[in-house]
Design an enzyme around this catalytic site. Sequence first.
Site, PDB file in Angstrom:
ATOM      1  CE  LYS A  43      -4.062  -2.089   0.311  1.00 34.44           C
ATOM      2  NZ  LYS A  43      -5.087  -2.004  -0.747  1.00 34.44           N
ATOM      3  CG  ASP A  44       4.590   1.715   2.141  1.00 37.44           C
ATOM      4  OD1 ASP A  44       3.594   1.838   2.879  1.00 37.44           O
ATOM      5  OD2 ASP A  44       5.705   1.370   2.554  1.00 37.44           O
TER       6      ASP A  44
END
Length: 451
Positions: A43-44
């Site tokens: 998700k970064d």
Amino acid sequence: MWLNSILETIGNTPMIELNKSVKGLPCKVLAKVEYFNPGNSVKDRMAIKMVEVAEKEGLLKPGGTIIEGTSGNTGMGLALAAINKGYKCIFTTTDKQSKEKVDILKALGAEVIVCPTNVEPEDPQSYYSVSRRLAQQTPNSFYVNQYDNLANRLAHYEQTGPEIWEQTEGKITHLVVASGTGGTVTGTGKYLKEKNKDIQVWAIDSYGSLLTKYYRTGELDTKEVYPYITEGIGEDFVPQNFDMQYIDYFEQVTDKDAAIMARKITKEEGIFVGYSAGSALQGVFQLKDKLKKDDVVVVVFHDHGSRYVGKIYNDEWMMERGFLEVKTLKDIISGRKDNKLIAIDPDQSVVEAVELMKKFDIENIPVKNGEEFIGSISESGLFQKIFANPELKNEKVSAVMENPYPIVPIETPIEKGSHLISRENGAILVSDELGNHHIVTKFDFIHSFAQ
């Protein structure tokens, strides 16, 4: 050469071939291990992209507040961006998410509001509704909306897809992604299919999510929706980031199978993965009949197992849900021919205690006064005391008895029960469903571990 900030470490995560955990599959399986990102998850990538696009479009201004509903991982990516770019963060999440995720978000300076899981998305209490309401009420704020923000899938089209193509030298035949917002599977799948239209893209879903039925029928069936435990995948609505034309198959995996597979990956590969990685690889096993010898399957491992140490990596949590099949003290006791407890009265003599040990070939006897266990007699303890004072053999048991044995429930795991055994304490008492008691000794534990 140094980097300017932690944000520059996002991406270029390693591809690792799986070995022991994929025995039984006919082909090569590679893991795209996304926990090497600074926020320990895939998700970064989309978090920083959504922030950058919002800045470019003027939706996120200096000193602003980032607001989002998150299962944890997106929030961590957004928090890293906020720290380095000077924003505040308010996140809503659900009460099914692990405590570790909430604690990490708070450690990164975010305000976290926990909302109930078992409500409709439109319910005012849902974490979707609460995050939208906060965005409306908070001045100079930006509501990220990872589900419908198309910068989510754009990040994977620009980054994850090209990385996988290059790392496999274009040999990838299957992409497998446990899907929630749809950003990873759609963005990555779109890029790969533009390189080779024959690449199969499989989305892995959870039972209790409506995504699989929607994909197969086009029907939004809320009857498919019910509470499930797996975190970060599945939905009770269809996010706009999904573009089903880039997905070739949807497969559902149970909470139990996902948890067991995640533990298997960690134990057999040394790759400490989160819950959804278990879902993804379990999905591959369920679809193995669709695979051939020369296929190259890439499975996205979304996040790190440290976020689930209180859940899938906790034996008691697993056992409470029937996910972990472990031996209990009941297995030891039910395997005996005779379960009658041999006990002795405190007023009986030491000689009588010794005779009982000889007669039944036992080394440990509980001392019972009426219905109460008040002490114990052991062969080793008697030997030491009588050797020091031979006259004790004529005394009452109460004069030489040791501490009473610990009493534990019959469903206690064998490993946990064994921790109560020590040099001073050679046995425990086990209480069954009917209130009867059974003795389990050091020898019983040694025998059970040897089986």
